[in-house]
Write a protein that holds these residues in place. Structure first.
Motif: not given
Length: 264
Positions: A182, A189, A229, A225-226, A212, A185-186
């Protein structure tokens, strides 16, 4: 017969009340007329003023005005204590994250460094250590201190090397720690502030590239998916190569990579 003969008999005097009859009758009638004249229903009577009731010997004190009904007390609310969110790292946790990154970076060049034991020890600390790594990477203050002509491909400055070690730690923790995935990912993004110096923005783009690339090796679908987004088309063009390289590094075949990224 001797003497004077008796004359006619004297009349009997009337009773005394009869002598008073006319005057008494006039008096009674006059009184009756007065009563009748004062009690005839067709004669309007002046209203009788309602005077105050007879006061006692001492005048009564005026009654106090009615007291308003007491309003219910307002509920007492306590101000919330100033505390950090549960998933926000404290200063001590962030300092511990920097220390572990320095220790990890130095240990990789030491033959006696046991990386597996080091990562296992960090896992025992739970998500708090991961939050410290994440919050340190989310804060670009260390990159702000770099000179404007700083280079990131060669002769990397110490703050850049330290932050790269933090990403490596997240990558090592990610297979067994959802909080580490998590965090990666955060960070990938999170938007980049346009007001930052160009050197800082270049450093942040390089970190997103590494994040990434490493995330694709741990969880392919999550990395795809990341990437989908990302809101900036320019940033997508810069990071597309990182996604594909990470998928290949994870062992995905070219056909799998094509299938997973065809919609991007």
């Amino acid at each position: 017969m001797n003497g004077t003969p008796p004359g006619p008999p004297r009349p009997t005097p009337p009773p005394r009340w009869r002598m008073l009859g006319p005057g008494l009758a006039m008096l009674v009638l006059g009184a009756a007329g007065l009563v009748v004249s004062t009690t005839r229903p067709d004669t309007p009577q002046p209203p009788v003023p309602q005077g105050p009731p007879p006061s006692p010997m001492r005048p009564a004190a005026p009654l106090p005005p009615p007291r308003p009904a007491p309003s219910p007390p307002a509920p007492v609310t306590q101000a919330p204590e100033a505390s950090e969110p549960e998933d926000t790292a404290t200063r001590e946790q962030r300092e511990a994250a920097r220390a572990s990154a320095r220790q990890y970076r130095a240990g990789r060049f030491n033959a006696f460094f046991r990386k597996a034991a080091f990562i296992e020890e960090l896992s025992r600390q739970g998500p708090t250590h991961i939050h410290g790594l994440r919050d340190e990477l989310a804060d670009p203050s260390a990159l702000r201190q770099l000179p404007a002509d700083a280079r990131f491909l060669e002769n990397k400055p110490e703050p850049v090397l330290e932050r790269m070690a933090m990403i490596d730690l997240l990558f090592e923790l990610a297979p067994s720690e959802p909080a580490a995935r998590d965090a990666m990912t955060s960070l990938a993004l999170s938007p980049i502030d346009r007001g930052l110096p160009d050197s800082v923005k270049k450093g942040l783009v390089g970190e997103k590239y590494d994040l990434l690339f490493r995330l694709a090796q741990v969880d392919r679908q999550l990395a795809v998916d990341t990437f989908a987004k990302l809101e900036s088309p320019k940033l997508k063009n810069l990071l597309r190569e990182a996604l594909i390289a990470g998928l290949v590094e994870s062992g995905a075949s070219p056909d799998e990579v094509q299938r997973m990224t065809a919609h991007l």
